[in-house]
Enzyme design. Structure first.
Site, PDB file in Angstrom:
ATOM      1  N   CYS A  62       0.789  -1.234   0.000  1.00  0.00           N
ATOM      2  CA  CYS A  62       0.000   0.000   0.000  1.00  0.00           C
ATOM      3  C   CYS A  62       0.824   1.288   0.000  1.00  0.00           C
ATOM      4  CB  CYS A  62      -1.034  -0.005   1.116  1.00  0.00           C
ATOM      5  SG  CYS A  62      -0.608  -0.957   2.558  1.00  0.00           S
TER       6      CYS A  62
ATOM      7  N   ARG B 266       7.920 -10.837   4.591  1.00  0.00           N
ATOM      8  CA  ARG B 266       7.541 -10.701   5.994  1.00  0.00           C
ATOM      9  C   ARG B 266       8.355 -11.711   6.784  1.00  0.00           C
ATOM     10  NH1 ARG B 266       0.918 -10.246   5.429  1.00  0.00           N
ATOM     11  NH2 ARG B 266       0.986  -8.492   3.954  1.00  0.00           N
TER      12      ARG B 266
ATOM     13  N   GLN C 179       1.571 -10.907  -3.580  1.00  0.00           N
ATOM     14  CA  GLN C 179       0.146 -10.699  -3.344  1.00  0.00           C
ATOM     15  C   GLN C 179      -0.523 -10.215  -4.614  1.00  0.00           C
ATOM     16  OE1 GLN C 179       0.425  -7.833  -0.050  1.00  0.00           O
ATOM     17  NE2 GLN C 179      -0.760  -9.300   1.134  1.00  0.00           N
TER      18      GLN C 179
ATOM     19  N   ASP D 114      -2.565  -7.927  -5.096  1.00  0.00           N
ATOM     20  CA  ASP D 114      -3.094  -6.819  -4.331  1.00  0.00           C
ATOM     21  C   ASP D 114      -3.854  -5.862  -5.244  1.00  0.00           C
ATOM     22  OD1 ASP D 114      -3.438  -5.349  -2.061  1.00  0.00           O
ATOM     23  OD2 ASP D 114      -1.305  -5.116  -1.639  1.00  0.00           O
TER      24      ASP D 114
ATOM     25  N   HIS E 228      -5.725  -1.670  -4.736  1.00  0.00           N
ATOM     26  CA  HIS E 228      -6.241  -0.614  -3.876  1.00  0.00           C
ATOM     27  C   HIS E 228      -7.310   0.122  -4.649  1.00  0.00           C
ATOM     28  CE1 HIS E 228      -2.152  -1.455  -2.274  1.00  0.00           C
ATOM     29  NE2 HIS E 228      -2.904  -1.615  -1.212  1.00  0.00           N
TER      30      HIS E 228
ATOM     31  N   LYS F 206     -11.793  -6.137   8.196  1.00  0.00           N
ATOM     32  CA  LYS F 206     -11.627  -6.860   6.934  1.00  0.00           C
ATOM     33  C   LYS F 206     -12.599  -8.018   6.784  1.00  0.00           C
ATOM     34  CE  LYS F 206      -7.940  -9.689   8.919  1.00  0.00           C
ATOM     35  NZ  LYS F 206      -6.684 -10.395   8.687  1.00  0.00           N
TER      36      LYS F 206
ATOM     37  N   HIS G  28      -8.195  -2.033   0.541  1.00  0.00           N
ATOM     38  CA  HIS G  28      -7.163  -2.980   0.109  1.00  0.00           C
ATOM     39  C   HIS G  28      -7.896  -4.267  -0.188  1.00  0.00           C
ATOM     40  CE1 HIS G  28      -4.020  -0.803   2.618  1.00  0.00           C
ATOM     41  NE2 HIS G  28      -5.141  -0.420   3.183  1.00  0.00           N
TER      42      HIS G  28
END
Length: 638
Positions: free
Chosen positions: A331, A360, A378, A380, A382, A462, A508
């Site tokens: 993000c 991570r 990911q 991902d 946004h 979430k 997200h």
RNA sequence: GCCAACGUAGCUCAACGGUAGAGCUCUGGUUUUGUAAACCAGGGGUUAUCGGUUCGAAUCCGAUCGUUGGCUCCA
């Protein structure tokens, strides 16, 4: 006089004080023998519980889910007695049933080892053979506290228990345990059991508390049931993506990078097939795609809040005295892209996707094949929008989730909504608005979901989509997270209709979650038998003898040029051997050619898993395969 | 990170204080094969790493690394 109404509406009249077991006997000897407990108005009771007045009663047998749980719970108690007999200093903590079995948490300084399992099982068998009656003793909370005095665990259990009446169960011989019950009527009725494993478990699930020994067992009505369960576990292991990944040469792990997956050529075919499809669908749903760096200046992560909330999971590196953080999330980078120019409300909702590689740092004990790694990609995205657009956008993402999962044949997933955690940023009011928007979208879609209190990300609530692996362990794939905080921290703006600058709402979301995990789950879902559109090698040309090599080579080239992922087997192996090898490689189609096919310009195709083959023209075959791949067809029929 | 177990050839496993073996894979040869394994030969291991005990260690002990099953944590 007791008036007992059975589930089928039949009424049995008897003296007050008749036990549930005696009622079962009145209904039939077979039922009495099968009975493990009873249920009065929704409450489970022991068979020796006396009944009075007018009641609705159901006899519980091992055919009922509750019956199996009672069997397993009683088995857990017998295991506890066995462990106490072998290690008198052991303190019992908590012993519930779980899926297919049970565990008991034990406080014992001597480690219980797998070598001890046979001794425990032997002792359990002795206790079962003695067929001791299991008796319930009831008392007030105060008396119960007195009874467990000096035992911190049982005292704690009494204090946590609901209701005013506490109950203990005893097998005689001095063994008793605080327990809500009910239980089978005697120790001889616990069926076939096996100690499965032992593991550490923190008291109350709190890492600061003492580590107890958690002994896992399983119990089944008969030895045959137990054997078939154990057999099922063996079969499930063969679907394990870690085993299949090695067997099918899809990926590997190395000591030089624990938690970092190496994808091999065949694994990359699956990877690329997944993301080709992913891009196709995202285009349809109005997404743009970006790519941001994996390493960014530490200051960015102070601004985003990751430094304060996520530092212990991040990797850092310093070059020229500047510290960079390797991104654990995409993000902040995405926000820099957003901020690179002004935005208008007319652009909204703005859906920006990124296949972002994140790192991570995960504790060494939690890594697990591809599904829990330290580096992953990911899928991902946004979404920037106005508050009014939130719900429609969440609905849109849910639709996208369903469309993508469907292509992989995933139907069996669960949905969870996670709410505000202790460690969080943003006001309570903002959290409420965001959480309600997520629930609203799910309800709008008529979807069932579970609430996980306090399980949200630090920046917002979430929705998560979970799916289970071959051993029934749940893993999270997709997630939709609302974030009112990040746009403020980064001072994001857009120009609204009234020409004022406003702060956009940010969502997200990930559908596959992590490509690595998704592919791991995918492998287990298909048991390695990938559908045509994902199969690394879709077909292999195999000859009957070298007399057909020339035709086979020409055919191979034709299939290759038509875009097929094709291999060729010209070894002087017999065709039987080639078939075996092709099956071991989980090839969808085995294209067998001999003189017959060479003469008629055809192919004889054997389909994976089927013991039959079909002859068809080369062009026809290519057309069928192409159509299946384009449509993500999961079947192989020709 | 914590508790427990396990690391032997590319893979699956044997040997459990006395010279490290098998099957598959791989290489060469024979065979020319019609739908779930043709035959012969050969290559391949400082037994995860480091240290210790012992006349002698894959085997016993310790440390480290990795993996597995859980716990805590998470995509």
């Amino acid at each position: 006089m007791a008036k007992i109404v059975l589930p089928d509406g039949k009424v049995i009249e008897a003296q007050d004080g008749i036990t549930a077991g005696e009622v079962a006997l009145k209904i039939g000897a077979g039922l009495a023998k099968a009975a493990v407990a009873a249920k009065i108005g929704g409450k489970l009771i022991d068979l020796d519980t006396p009944i009075a007045g007018e009641v609705k009663l159901a006899i519980i047998t091992l055919k009922d889910k509750e019956g199996m749980e009672i069997l397993r719970h009683s088995s857990a108690h017998v295991m506890a007695e066995a462990i106490k007999a072998l290690w008198p200093e052991a303190k019992l903590v908590y012993g519930p049933t779980v899926q297919d079995g049970y565990y008991y948490d034990i406080d014992l300084d001597t480690p219980i080892k797998p070598d001890d399992f046979a001794r425990i099982e032997g002792k359990m068998a002795e206790i079962a053979k003695a067929d001791k009656p299991i008796k319930r003793i009831e008392m007030s909370r105060a008396d119960a506290l007195k009874r467990v005095e000096g035992d911190r665990y049982k005292t704690d259990n009494v204090n946590r228990a609901l209701g005013d009446v506490m109950s203990f169960y005893t097998h005689g011989d001095g063994f008793e345990d605080l327990c809500r019950g009910p239980h089978v009527s005697s120790t001889g009725k616990i069926g076939a059991f096996k100690i499965m494993s032992v593991a550490g478990a923190y008291w109350h699930g709190d890492a600061k508390e003492k580590m107890l020994q958690r002994v896992y067992g399983t119990a089944w009505p008969t030895q045959k049931d137990l054997d078939s369960y154990l057999n099922m576990l063996e079969e499930a292991k063969k679907r394990d993506h870690r085993i299949l990944g090695k067997q099918l040469d899809l990926f590997s792990f190395h000591e030089e990078g624990p938690g970092f997956a190496f994808f091999h050529p065949k694994g990359m075919v699956i990877w690329n097939s997944v993301i080709d499809f992913w891009r196709k669908v995202h285009r349809k749903y109005g997404y743009q795609e970006i790519k941001t760096p994996i390493m960014l200046n530490e200051s960015l992560w102070h601004k985003s809040g990751h430094w304060d909330n996520y530092k212990e999971n991040m990797y850092f590196t310093t070059v020229d005295e500047i510290t960079y953080a390797v991104k654990p999330m995409n993000c902040p980078g995405g926000l820099l892209v957003y901020k690179s120019r002004p935005h208008s409300y007319k652009e909204f909702p703005m859906r920006v996707a990124e296949l972002g590689l994140v790192h991570r740092y995960e504790a060494s004990g939690v890594m697990h094949g591809l599904v829990r790694v330290r580096q992953f990609t990911q899928d991902d995205a946004h979404i920037f929008c106005t508050p009014q657009q939130i719900e429609a956008e969440v609905v849109g993402v849910i639709n996208l989730v369903f469309e993508i999962y469907k292509a992989f044949g995933f139907g069996d997933f669960t949905i969870e909504v996670s709410t505000k955690p202790e460690k969080h940023i943003g006001s309570d009011e903002i959290w409420d608005i965001a959480t309600n928007a997520l629930k609203g979208a799910l309800e709008h879609k008529g979807l069932q979901y579970k609430i996980n209190e306090g399980d949200g990300a630090f920046y917002g609530p979430k929705i998560d989509f979970h799916i289970r692996d071959c051993l029934n362990r749940p893993w999270q794939l997709g997630t939709i997270q609302l974030d009112f905080s990040m746009p403020q921290r980064f001072e994001l703006t857009y120009t609204d209709k009234d020409n004022t600058e406003k702060t956009p709402v940010m969502l997200h979301r990930a559908i596959l979650g992590s490509l690595e995990r998704f592919i791991g789950i995918l492998i287990e879902h298909f048991g390695g038998n990938m559908p045509l559109w994902l199969a690394p090698e879709q077909m292999r040309v195999m000859t009957i003898s070298e007399k057909t090599n020339e035709y086979a080579n020409g055919l191979y080239k034709k299939l290759f040029d038509a875009g097929m992922r094709v291999g060729i087997d010209l070894t002087d192996e017999k065709v039987n051997g080639k078939i075996v090898r092709a099956h071991a490689d989980r090839l969808p189609y085995m294209v067998v050619v001999g003189p017959k096919e060479a003469e008629t310009n055809s192919v004889n195709v054997r389909i994976r898993g089927l013991n039959q083959s079909k002859t068809l023209g080369v062009d026809e075959f290519v057309a069928i395969v192409k159509s299946k791949v384009e449509n993500q067809d999961l079947g192989l029929e020709l």
